[in-house]
Design an enzyme around this catalytic site. Sequence first.
Site, mmCIF file in Angstrom:
data_model
loop_
_atom_site.group_PDB
_atom_site.id
_atom_site.type_symbol
_atom_site.label_atom_id
_atom_site.label_comp_id
_atom_site.label_asym_id
_atom_site.label_seq_id
_atom_site.Cartn_x
_atom_site.Cartn_y
_atom_site.Cartn_z
ATOM 1 N N HIS A 1 0.628 -1.191 0.062
ATOM 2 C CA HIS A 1 -0.005 0.226 -0.134
ATOM 3 C C HIS A 1 0.902 1.143 0.102
ATOM 4 C CE1 HIS A 1 0.666 -0.619 4.278
ATOM 5 N NE2 HIS A 1 0.138 0.556 4.750
ATOM 6 N N ASP B 1 5.819 4.493 5.217
ATOM 7 C CA ASP B 1 6.728 3.600 6.059
ATOM 8 C C ASP B 1 6.571 2.252 5.126
ATOM 9 O OD1 ASP B 1 4.077 3.331 6.849
ATOM 10 O OD2 ASP B 1 4.682 2.182 8.569
ATOM 11 N N HIS B 2 6.060 2.143 3.996
ATOM 12 C CA HIS B 2 6.185 0.944 3.278
ATOM 13 C C HIS B 2 6.657 1.164 1.800
ATOM 14 C CE1 HIS B 2 3.448 -1.534 5.720
ATOM 15 N NE2 HIS B 2 3.321 -0.337 6.362
ATOM 16 N N HIS C 1 1.391 3.873 2.152
ATOM 17 C CA HIS C 1 1.887 4.551 3.062
ATOM 18 C C HIS C 1 3.463 4.749 3.247
ATOM 19 C CE1 HIS C 1 -2.189 3.512 5.853
ATOM 20 N NE2 HIS C 1 -2.096 4.859 4.810
HETATM 21 ZN ZN ZN Z 1 -0.093 1.396 6.592
#
Ligand code: ZN
Length: 291
Positions: free
Chosen positions: A85, A89-90, A87
């Site tokens: 996804h 932190d990904h 976000h």
């Molecule tokens: Zn997330």
Amino acid sequence: MASGVTQQVNDGGEPFTVEGAPWIRVVPLRTPTLPPATRTNCYLVGDAGRAIAIDPATPYSDEQDRLDDFVQLHNIRLSEIVLTHHHLDHVGDATRLAAKHGVGIAAHAVTADKLRGRVAVTREIADGERLDVGPRGLRAKFTPGHAPGHLCFVDEAASSIVAGDMVASLGTIIVEPDDGGDMRIYLESLQALRAEVAAGMRRLLPAHGAPVDDGGALLDHYVAHRLGREARVAAALTGEAQEVVALVPPAYPDVSPALYGLAARSLLAHLIKLEYDGHARRHADGRWSRA
Ligand SMILES: [Zn+2]
């Protein structure tokens, strides 16, 4: 919750291999994520000749070096970068890693849209699509709610699901309405994952924390926890319109005031679901009452 596999991980972020599934390697890398989690797991799935990297996310050069060293040490030839996804932190290392290996970045179309101008997604992955890595491949499973374009990846040979941010074995999952999060849809996706577990995909591989052998128990806990919170939010509503912040203390009696800001965002996600279900009413001035 991670009984039986906790020996595989440690607090130092050392890479490990998923038990019984040597084609799934995990490199936990430091990221700007939500405490108490401090790292995002980068899953390298496949054999040395052809593997994908799911969620390479560290923006820190020393941690990027750790990932590069690991990939080089194991002679892994990356064929694609895959994102669960959008976000931060990904996705923090996706662009660099893709350029370094001369490969593309794949994600759901909604994620590609969310990342436009930040990360160039070069291939869209649809629900049910198979990725040809590992003994039997990975099956993409569309699981929106935490994020609108969220994908999990089912590995039937490993009886496992790369679960992204659907669950965490360390820290909590936030549903953020301002960024496409939707509590009602998240709960539906949790139930859809529960059905996968019931069909044999019992182990969950979260983005934050250790593998969870009993995925069914964790998902049941998540659903019960969300529904319990929803009941508290519903009980905090009265006939009189109230600000969201005023509802936080009664709905989150177990949360320290320092976290009220985060709690208010989750609370709003619950209110929107309650509104959809006909139990809450949003007033023009942004206050809420019982429907
Ligand atoms: Zn997330």
